[in-house]
Design a protein around this motif. Sequence first.
Motif, PDB file in Angstrom:
ATOM      1  N   PRO C 180      57.241 112.818  41.419  1.00  0.00           N
ATOM      2  CA  PRO C 180      57.957 111.664  40.853  1.00  0.00           C
ATOM      3  C   PRO C 180      56.996 110.869  39.963  1.00  0.00           C
ATOM      4  CG  PRO C 180      58.173 111.748  43.257  1.00  0.00           C
ATOM      5  CD  PRO C 180      57.099 112.712  42.878  1.00  0.00           C
ATOM      6  N   VAL C 181      57.470 110.498  38.791  1.00  0.00           N
ATOM      7  CA  VAL C 181      56.649 109.684  37.891  1.00  0.00           C
ATOM      8  C   VAL C 181      57.524 108.576  37.300  1.00  0.00           C
ATOM      9  CG1 VAL C 181      55.027 111.487  37.215  1.00  0.00           C
ATOM     10  CG2 VAL C 181      57.144 111.231  35.933  1.00  0.00           C
ATOM     11  N   THR C 182      56.876 107.521  36.894  1.00  0.00           N
ATOM     12  CA  THR C 182      57.581 106.493  36.129  1.00  0.00           C
ATOM     13  C   THR C 182      56.872 106.335  34.797  1.00  0.00           C
ATOM     14  OG1 THR C 182      56.228 104.790  37.155  1.00  0.00           O
ATOM     15  CG2 THR C 182      58.394 105.192  38.132  1.00  0.00           C
ATOM     16  N   PHE C 183      57.648 105.988  33.783  1.00  0.00           N
ATOM     17  CA  PHE C 183      57.086 105.859  32.434  1.00  0.00           C
ATOM     18  C   PHE C 183      57.143 104.413  31.962  1.00  0.00           C
ATOM     19  CE2 PHE C 183      58.558 110.276  32.605  1.00  0.00           C
ATOM     20  CZ  PHE C 183      57.429 110.937  32.149  1.00  0.00           C
ATOM     21  N   PRO C 184      56.152 104.009  31.187  1.00  0.00           N
ATOM     22  CA  PRO C 184      56.212 102.672  30.605  1.00  0.00           C
ATOM     23  C   PRO C 184      57.129 102.655  29.387  1.00  0.00           C
ATOM     24  CG  PRO C 184      54.211 103.757  29.922  1.00  0.00           C
ATOM     25  CD  PRO C 184      54.935 104.719  30.813  1.00  0.00           C
ATOM     26  N   GLU C 185      57.303 101.497  28.812  1.00  0.00           N
ATOM     27  CA  GLU C 185      58.107 101.358  27.608  1.00  0.00           C
ATOM     28  C   GLU C 185      57.474 102.153  26.463  1.00  0.00           C
ATOM     29  OE1 GLU C 185      61.071  99.661  27.030  1.00  0.00           O
ATOM     30  OE2 GLU C 185      61.051  99.741  29.221  1.00  0.00           O
ATOM     31  N   PRO C 186      58.289 102.725  25.585  1.00  0.00           N
ATOM     32  CA  PRO C 186      57.714 103.491  24.467  1.00  0.00           C
ATOM     33  C   PRO C 186      56.978 102.594  23.471  1.00  0.00           C
ATOM     34  CG  PRO C 186      60.096 103.311  24.247  1.00  0.00           C
ATOM     35  CD  PRO C 186      59.754 102.745  25.584  1.00  0.00           C
ATOM     36  N   ILE C 187      55.971 103.178  22.843  1.00  0.00           N
ATOM     37  CA  ILE C 187      55.254 102.490  21.769  1.00  0.00           C
ATOM     38  C   ILE C 187      55.802 103.019  20.444  1.00  0.00           C
ATOM     39  CG2 ILE C 187      52.992 102.187  20.661  1.00  0.00           C
ATOM     40  CD1 ILE C 187      51.803 102.786  23.515  1.00  0.00           C
ATOM     41  N   GLU C 188      56.288 102.152  19.608  1.00  0.00           N
ATOM     42  CA  GLU C 188      56.781 102.591  18.296  1.00  0.00           C
ATOM     43  C   GLU C 188      55.591 102.813  17.362  1.00  0.00           C
ATOM     44  OE1 GLU C 188      59.686 103.625  17.156  1.00  0.00           O
ATOM     45  OE2 GLU C 188      60.323 103.408  19.236  1.00  0.00           O
ATOM     46  N   PRO C 189      55.593 103.940  16.637  1.00  0.00           N
ATOM     47  CA  PRO C 189      54.463 104.196  15.724  1.00  0.00           C
ATOM     48  C   PRO C 189      54.204 103.020  14.778  1.00  0.00           C
ATOM     49  CG  PRO C 189      55.868 106.127  15.880  1.00  0.00           C
ATOM     50  CD  PRO C 189      56.554 105.052  16.662  1.00  0.00           C
ATOM     51  N   SER C 190      55.266 102.340  14.368  1.00  0.00           N
ATOM     52  CA  SER C 190      55.080 101.231  13.423  1.00  0.00           C
ATOM     53  C   SER C 190      54.327 100.068  14.055  1.00  0.00           C
ATOM     54  CB  SER C 190      56.437 100.759  12.909  1.00  0.00           C
ATOM     55  OG  SER C 190      57.261 100.394  14.004  1.00  0.00           O
ATOM     56  N   ALA C 191      54.313 100.025  15.390  1.00  0.00           N
ATOM     57  CA  ALA C 191      53.626  98.925  16.077  1.00  0.00           C
ATOM     58  C   ALA C 191      52.142  99.215  16.291  1.00  0.00           C
ATOM     59  CB  ALA C 191      54.297  98.670  17.425  1.00  0.00           C
ATOM     60  N   LEU C 192      51.706 100.431  15.963  1.00  0.00           N
ATOM     61  CA  LEU C 192      50.297 100.801  16.171  1.00  0.00           C
ATOM     62  C   LEU C 192      49.433 100.184  15.059  1.00  0.00           C
ATOM     63  CD1 LEU C 192      50.876 104.539  17.078  1.00  0.00           C
ATOM     64  CD2 LEU C 192      49.968 102.798  18.620  1.00  0.00           C
ATOM     65  N   PRO C 193      48.153  99.938  15.363  1.00  0.00           N
ATOM     66  CA  PRO C 193      47.278  99.370  14.334  1.00  0.00           C
ATOM     67  C   PRO C 193      47.225 100.265  13.100  1.00  0.00           C
ATOM     68  CG  PRO C 193      46.177  99.461  16.471  1.00  0.00           C
ATOM     69  CD  PRO C 193      47.470 100.181  16.638  1.00  0.00           C
ATOM     70  N   LYS C 194      47.234  99.647  11.928  1.00  0.00           N
ATOM     71  CA  LYS C 194      47.230 100.428  10.695  1.00  0.00           C
ATOM     72  C   LYS C 194      45.865 101.075  10.494  1.00  0.00           C
ATOM     73  CE  LYS C 194      48.711 100.284   5.903  1.00  0.00           C
ATOM     74  NZ  LYS C 194      48.490 101.725   5.849  1.00  0.00           N
ATOM     75  N   LYS C 195      45.867 102.323  10.070  1.00  0.00           N
ATOM     76  CA  LYS C 195      44.617 103.038   9.805  1.00  0.00           C
ATOM     77  C   LYS C 195      44.299 102.897   8.320  1.00  0.00           C
ATOM     78  CE  LYS C 195      45.714 106.213  13.557  1.00  0.00           C
ATOM     79  NZ  LYS C 195      46.289 107.507  13.922  1.00  0.00           N
ATOM     80  N   GLU C 196      43.072 102.559   8.021  1.00  0.00           N
ATOM     81  CA  GLU C 196      42.713 102.254   6.627  1.00  0.00           C
ATOM     82  C   GLU C 196      42.075 103.445   5.902  1.00  0.00           C
ATOM     83  OE1 GLU C 196      43.700  99.667   5.161  1.00  0.00           O
ATOM     84  OE2 GLU C 196      44.382  98.556   6.926  1.00  0.00           O
ATOM     85  N   TRP C 197      42.093 104.591   6.545  1.00  0.00           N
ATOM     86  CA  TRP C 197      41.366 105.730   5.975  1.00  0.00           C
ATOM     87  C   TRP C 197      42.265 106.917   5.649  1.00  0.00           C
ATOM     88  CZ3 TRP C 197      42.670 109.428   9.404  1.00  0.00           C
ATOM     89  CH2 TRP C 197      42.945 109.016  10.721  1.00  0.00           C
ATOM     90  N   THR C 198      43.574 106.740   5.774  1.00  0.00           N
ATOM     91  CA  THR C 198      44.472 107.896   5.695  1.00  0.00           C
ATOM     92  C   THR C 198      44.695 108.363   4.252  1.00  0.00           C
ATOM     93  OG1 THR C 198      46.369 106.442   5.583  1.00  0.00           O
ATOM     94  CG2 THR C 198      45.709 107.179   7.763  1.00  0.00           C
ATOM     95  N   LEU C 199      45.182 109.596   4.140  1.00  0.00           N
ATOM     96  CA  LEU C 199      45.554 110.142   2.838  1.00  0.00           C
ATOM     97  C   LEU C 199      47.031 109.866   2.615  1.00  0.00           C
ATOM     98  CD1 LEU C 199      43.768 113.640   2.883  1.00  0.00           C
ATOM     99  CD2 LEU C 199      42.861 111.401   2.211  1.00  0.00           C
ATOM    100  N   ASP C 200      47.337 108.972   1.677  1.00  0.00           N
ATOM    101  CA  ASP C 200      48.748 108.713   1.400  1.00  0.00           C
ATOM    102  C   ASP C 200      48.990 108.478  -0.089  1.00  0.00           C
ATOM    103  OD1 ASP C 200      47.382 106.374   1.310  1.00  0.00           O
ATOM    104  OD2 ASP C 200      48.531 105.334   2.865  1.00  0.00           O
ATOM    105  N   GLY C 201      48.097 109.019  -0.904  1.00  0.00           N
ATOM    106  CA  GLY C 201      48.245 108.856  -2.351  1.00  0.00           C
ATOM    107  C   GLY C 201      47.423 107.672  -2.824  1.00  0.00           C
ATOM    108  N   ALA C 202      46.624 107.900  -3.876  1.00  0.00           N
ATOM    109  CA  ALA C 202      45.721 106.846  -4.361  1.00  0.00           C
ATOM    110  C   ALA C 202      46.486 105.887  -5.265  1.00  0.00           C
ATOM    111  CB  ALA C 202      44.536 107.467  -5.088  1.00  0.00           C
TER     112      ALA C 202
END
Lengths: 202, 256, 357
Positions: C180-202
């Motif tokens: 038996p396991v219990t799960f916490p509330e989901p984390i939405e990707p948009s709520a995660l800290p923004k990464k400043e190093w990603t490749l998304d077009g210059a």
Amino acid sequence: MCKKEELVLKDREGLSYTMSITKTIFSGFGGQGVLMMGYVLATAGMQEDKHVTYLPSYGAEVRGGTANCTITVSDDPIASPVASFPDFAVLMNTPSLMRFEGKVITGGTVFLNSDMVELRPKRGDVEVVAIPVNTIAERLGNARGANMVMIGALAQKTGLVSLDSVIKSIKEIFATKGAKVHEMNTLAIKEGAAFVEEQSSS
Amino acid sequence: MIKQVFKRPDALKDNIFHYCPGCGHSVIHRLVAEVIDELGIRGKTVGVPPAGCAVLAYNYLDVDMGEAPHGRAVAVATGIKRCRPDLVVFTYQGDGDIAAIGTAETVHAANRGERLTVIFVNNGCYGMTGGQMAPTTLLGQTTTTTPGGRIQLRDGFPVDLSQMLAVAGGSVYIERTAVTSPKNIIKTKKALKKAFKVQMDDLGFSLVEILSACPTNWKLSSVDSCKRIEDEVIKQYPLMVIKDTTGTHSGADEGA
Amino acid sequence: MGKKRLMRGSHVIAEAATLAGCRFYAGYPITPQNELPEYLSGRFAKLEDATFIQAESELAAINMVMGASMTGVRAMTSSSSPGISLKQEGISYMAGMELPAVVANIMRGGPGLGNIAPSQQDYFQATRGGGHGDYRTIVLAPHSGQELVTLTMKAFDLADTYRTPVILLGDGLMGQMMEPVTFPEPIEPSALPKKEWTLDGAMERDSRLICSLRLDPFKMEQHNWKLARKYAAICERETEHESYLLDDAVVAVVAFGTAARIAKGAVNRVRKEGLKAGLFRPITLWPFPENEIRALTRSVKHILVFEMNFGQMVEDVRLSVGEKATVHFHGRPGGIISTPHEIADAITRLVYRHELC
């Protein structure tokens, strides 16, 4: 029905311990609903707020051959989900009896599907409960419900979980199969329970 | 008033190419940059360079770039593109990279119809490691690992990866060109532009195979290298549109 | 916390990953971890922003994860021992590129094709980097269903915080067992800290590069030292372990994952006989809780290391305690699942042989 406090057992080294933790092995051919029995027991235990683990055999063994699983039900957190010596063994065919009869703890109980298993354990230090689960299931018009008969018998005999919890569990597990199936399975569980009750009073 | 008729493309950095004289990479880099400029996609393009001489493509192309292990460029590009379908993603790969160590990744990316543009530079040898036999090395061609020339019995036949990819259900546009003459260079640029457009129109997998010279490892002059491509290599690898189903594709739902 | 659910370990990992905001998975089938991608394929199909790819190989899968990670998406793959060997190429590159990712290894018996039974034979591979080059990966070793939830989610946080691949090291038993396991509330990707190093077009910024190539040895050395400093920080901050009945113990069993679970049962058994045994369970295998094990030797002079292999973590235990305690070993390689009885026996023999009672 055994009461919990009566189940003070001795394992092979003569160590005695109380049964706040019990391990049950289910074994049989693939298709006999062996893993489902284990799943029902574990779900029922969880519904009673007990600690449970369900440990299936897997891989090559699952595909076609024999299947088995170990269910631990405990009042306290479960250290090991592995059974050195199970308290109960539910054996649905002869190869399962040959494989697991020697493992059951002294004072434990072996539940046999007597429709499929003609042999009986050679040891005298375990209780044997033989139930013609296929015959009973067929009489109820629910040939595939033999495992439900067995789980009813197991719950009634051991008191591991209550019959109510078992019935509640299957309602949840087979939620998509409809009321008719639930009714048939409930009946099978109750018949299994009634069979062992009758045996122990006679 | 003075009209500017020629300039460095915005997508090309102001660096001097390190490539050997006569090497096709410099020309191809420039063509890629021009196409990116003309399509106006510099701000949403991500490139994946390979291992090999062109690993340093990021020193020249002024777009976001993410390096891949040898042969895995299309797998890395698949990860990027699937997460960011709004980006334009291209890989830049040599023959050893795409047709030997990365064959599996390439065939399956094409088969899935990944919306990627692959720039496949075929120079018939492993340039950076010193000119060993590549899958595309011609029969009889001498390399550092085929000292007496490539022998079919021992070394197998030259691989035609573009033809292999043409039978994949998800590939839409595959053309083979060369950078041996002004005419061929102009054709190459047109092919590259089309390949990017196929991706931007969400049609499927596109690839341009470019026959390119490696004068250093071929031990020929730049001019003789181009002549060798036109006289010998083109016989094995004819310049042609190998597959073009752009006219029959309706877009994203194709093959669903 | 939600309702209790009886779930298989590999499903728990998949669900926890989804709740942690993982939105990219690529993998290749191998027993005994197939239930993980099977579950995730259905789970991701219901999410608009998630991608599941059954790749053509383990190599392709890890490299797809690499690409996904370059865009900043939380990405993972999973496999079992032979497949993890293939993934080492990508893991090494990601360590060099400082890309986050979670790699679950549901270990089986080896070497080679071995078998599909639970094993802990990949301890060295996981804790020493696994691939080529000078690097480490964080290694988390869950021992229960609920811990699969917490450690899977933590793995994504650690991966992002330190920009490094994190290995979730389970085995066939952890993957198959239901609890038996219990799960916490989901984390939405948009709520995660923004990464400043990603490749998304210059777009309106300079172009970015993510690479592991550094031809200049001085630059490579600088980068290596940068990684080394990062690893030192991880060692300082992220070590985790569990102490079980160690306060008055004269013998400490050291075990991780499934082995620790079995050892706990054994400790309970011998305690009933009055033997003072306890369990030390490393939860992070890298960084290894060496200071905590060394501290143990103030009261414990005999340590029994139990592993489902023929002796790997025991080397780290020996390095940790030096001459301050005697380190014994009990191992079962090949996919054997020891019973608590067997380990209780080993503890008991040790106690009597060294007259510890």
